[in-house]
Motif scaffolding. Structure first.
Motif, short mmCIF file in Angstrom:
data_model
loop_
_atom_site.label_atom_id
_atom_site.label_comp_id
_atom_site.label_asym_id
_atom_site.label_seq_id
_atom_site.Cartn_x
_atom_site.Cartn_y
_atom_site.Cartn_z
N ALA A 166 -5.71 -5.87 -10.21
CA ALA A 166 -5.98 -4.49 -10.74
C ALA A 166 -5.10 -4.56 -11.68
O ALA A 166 -5.55 -3.49 -12.69
N ARG A 167 -4.34 -5.13 -12.13
CA ARG A 167 -3.60 -5.21 -13.18
C ARG A 167 -3.56 -6.37 -14.26
O ARG A 167 -3.74 -6.01 -15.60
N LEU A 223 9.30 11.17 -16.69
CA LEU A 223 9.22 11.69 -15.25
C LEU A 223 9.87 12.90 -14.95
O LEU A 223 9.35 13.53 -14.05
N ARG A 224 11.09 12.91 -15.25
CA ARG A 224 11.84 14.16 -15.01
C ARG A 224 11.37 15.27 -15.46
O ARG A 224 11.67 16.51 -14.95
N ARG A 225 10.59 15.25 -16.67
CA ARG A 225 9.83 16.57 -17.45
C ARG A 225 8.60 16.80 -16.62
O ARG A 225 8.07 18.05 -16.92
N ALA A 226 8.15 15.80 -15.81
CA ALA A 226 6.77 16.20 -15.20
C ALA A 226 6.98 17.07 -13.94
O ALA A 226 8.16 16.84 -13.07
N SER A 227 6.00 17.74 -13.39
CA SER A 227 6.07 18.67 -12.26
C SER A 227 5.87 17.47 -11.10
O SER A 227 5.21 16.48 -11.12
N PRO A 228 6.57 17.95 -9.88
CA PRO A 228 6.21 17.14 -8.42
C PRO A 228 4.67 17.14 -8.47
O PRO A 228 4.06 15.99 -8.14
N GLN A 229 4.23 18.17 -8.46
CA GLN A 229 2.83 18.55 -8.29
C GLN A 229 1.76 17.48 -9.29
O GLN A 229 0.92 16.63 -8.82
N GLY A 230 2.11 17.79 -10.70
CA GLY A 230 1.51 16.87 -11.74
C GLY A 230 1.73 15.49 -11.27
O GLY A 230 0.71 14.70 -11.65
N LEU A 231 2.79 14.97 -10.96
CA LEU A 231 3.04 13.45 -10.85
C LEU A 231 2.21 13.11 -9.55
O LEU A 231 1.40 12.07 -9.69
N ARG A 232 2.23 13.84 -8.60
CA ARG A 232 1.48 13.25 -7.24
C ARG A 232 0.02 13.38 -7.61
O ARG A 232 -0.75 12.62 -7.38
N ALA A 233 -0.56 14.50 -8.14
CA ALA A 233 -2.04 14.49 -8.61
C ALA A 233 -2.42 13.25 -9.74
O ALA A 233 -3.58 12.70 -9.38
N SER A 234 -1.48 13.29 -10.73
CA SER A 234 -1.74 12.11 -11.50
C SER A 234 -1.62 10.66 -10.92
O SER A 234 -2.46 9.76 -11.19
N ARG A 253 0.93 -1.11 -0.07
CA ARG A 253 0.07 -0.02 -0.06
C ARG A 253 0.81 1.17 -0.04
O ARG A 253 0.49 2.34 -0.69
N ARG A 254 2.12 1.17 0.82
CA ARG A 254 2.81 2.27 0.82
C ARG A 254 3.30 2.78 -0.73
O ARG A 254 3.68 4.05 -1.08
N ILE A 255 3.78 1.56 -1.55
CA ILE A 255 4.22 1.90 -2.70
C ILE A 255 3.20 2.59 -3.47
O ILE A 255 3.43 3.48 -4.27
N ALA A 256 1.87 2.07 -3.54
CA ALA A 256 0.72 2.42 -4.32
C ALA A 256 0.67 4.08 -3.82
O ALA A 256 -0.07 4.73 -4.63
N ALA A 257 0.61 4.32 -2.61
CA ALA A 257 0.24 5.60 -1.88
C ALA A 257 1.38 6.53 -2.04
O ALA A 257 1.20 7.62 -1.67
N LEU A 258 2.68 6.10 -2.42
CA LEU A 258 3.87 6.85 -2.62
C LEU A 258 3.43 8.17 -3.44
O LEU A 258 3.16 7.99 -4.43
N PRO A 259 3.74 9.43 -2.90
CA PRO A 259 3.35 10.71 -3.71
C PRO A 259 4.27 10.64 -4.93
O PRO A 259 4.29 11.87 -5.40
N LEU A 287 -5.10 9.61 -8.99
CA LEU A 287 -6.02 9.29 -10.04
C LEU A 287 -5.92 7.74 -10.25
O LEU A 287 -6.87 6.95 -10.25
N VAL A 288 -4.72 7.48 -10.63
CA VAL A 288 -4.67 5.98 -11.05
C VAL A 288 -4.51 5.07 -9.99
O VAL A 288 -4.51 3.94 -10.38
N THR A 289 -4.22 5.43 -8.98
CA THR A 289 -4.09 4.29 -7.70
C THR A 289 -5.35 4.57 -6.86
O THR A 289 -5.56 3.77 -5.74
N ALA A 290 -6.50 5.24 -6.96
CA ALA A 290 -7.54 5.46 -6.09
C ALA A 290 -8.09 4.28 -5.80
O ALA A 290 -8.43 3.90 -4.66
N THR A 291 -8.44 3.34 -6.89
CA THR A 291 -9.07 2.28 -6.59
C THR A 291 -8.48 1.12 -6.11
O THR A 291 -9.02 0.56 -5.19
N VAL A 292 -7.29 1.02 -6.27
CA VAL A 292 -6.28 -0.19 -5.60
C VAL A 292 -6.16 0.21 -4.09
O VAL A 292 -6.36 -0.47 -3.14
N LEU A 293 -6.12 1.80 -4.00
CA LEU A 293 -6.09 1.96 -2.45
C LEU A 293 -7.25 1.92 -1.66
O LEU A 293 -7.30 1.37 -0.53
N LYS A 294 -8.33 2.16 -2.37
CA LYS A 294 -9.82 1.72 -1.72
C LYS A 294 -9.75 0.20 -1.47
O LYS A 294 -10.22 -0.21 -0.18
#
Length: 244
Positions: free
Chosen positions: A138-139, A184-195, A79-85, A198-205
């Motif tokens: 989930a995969r 990943l290097r070109r993406a912003s930290p906030q953009g990566l975290r928010a994105s 879960r920590r891997i999936a939830a890591l920001p 979205l993709v881990t919401a179901t597995v975390l639930k």
């Protein structure tokens, strides 16, 4: 140590499973060290993403039958891997078995090479892939999950990619990772975290809803007579009594 010292390169921190003597099996120590390393990455603003890889010819052989982690601790690690920001990318050039597939499938992106092989061997030990089923289901596509959960067959990187277990199979893993890490290097930290949210919401639930029940199921199976026979046969390198 069962985890090598982290390395850093342009915002990418590489964590290397480094216990080849037991095929990087999931011991209580390895689970603890990896969790601490991930927490450090989460708190470090210079880390944009994490690569999880391994030494030796095995990414992870599953639970260390001589000193397994508490199931709740392993679930918490996945879960920590999936939830890591921050994204976690698996680099796999060796074998992955049983609980190792849970570790792998909790990662956001994964690339596997021609030396990689995969198997969910729990059914052959009198067990079931209970606690790892949350990220795995989930995969993997349902038909493939049914086949490999039930039979314990081994499959290669190309098949793993076809089933959805890994993102990409490649002859040259590091070359295949170059555009991924560049992105990943070109993406912003906030953009990566928010994105990633979205993709881990179901597995975390699903972790939050089903983990307690799956941990209980796993514990019951581990203490059963069939599992004792299965694990003893494995350690003694013989077929268990039920093999026809």
């Amino acid at each position: 140590m069962t985890l090598a010292d982290p390395t850093h390169d342009q915002g990418i921190t590489t964590l290397t499973l480094d216990s080849p003597a037991n095929r990087n099996a999931l011991s209580a120590r390895l689970v603890g060290e990896l969790g601490e390393a991930l927490d450090a990455c989460a708190a470090d603003d210079t880390v944009r993403a994490v690569v999880l890889t391994h030494t030796g010819n095995t990414f992870c052989a599953g639970a260390d039958l001589t000193g397994p982690p508490d199931p709740a601790a392993f679930v918490a690690l996945m879960r920590r891997i999936a939830a890591l920001p921050k994204p976690v990318v698996a680099r796999v050039t060796g074998h992955v078995r049983a609980g190792g597939l849970g570790l792998l499938s909790a990662c956001d992106i994964s690339v596997a090479g021609p030396g990689a092989s995969f198997a969910l061997t729990e059914s052959r030990l009198g067990l079931a892939p209970a606690v790892i089923s949350v990220p795995l289901l989930a995969r993997m596509d349902p038909a493939s999950a049914a086949r490999y959960f039930l039979t314990g067959e081994r499959f290669d990187a190309t098949e793993a990619a076809r089933t959805g277990l890994v993102t990409l199979a490649a002859e040259d893993v590091d070359k295949a990772l170059e555009p991924v890490l560049d992105g990943l290097r070109r993406a912003s930290p906030q953009g990566l975290r928010a994105s990633k949210e979205l993709v881990t919401a179901t597995v975390l639930k699903n972790f939050d809803q089903h983990a307690e029940d799956l941990i209980a199921r796993s514990a019951a199976l581990f203490t059963s007579a069939e599992a004792r026979e299965g694990m003893t046969a494995f350690l003694e390198r013989r077929d268990p009594a039920w093999v026809l």
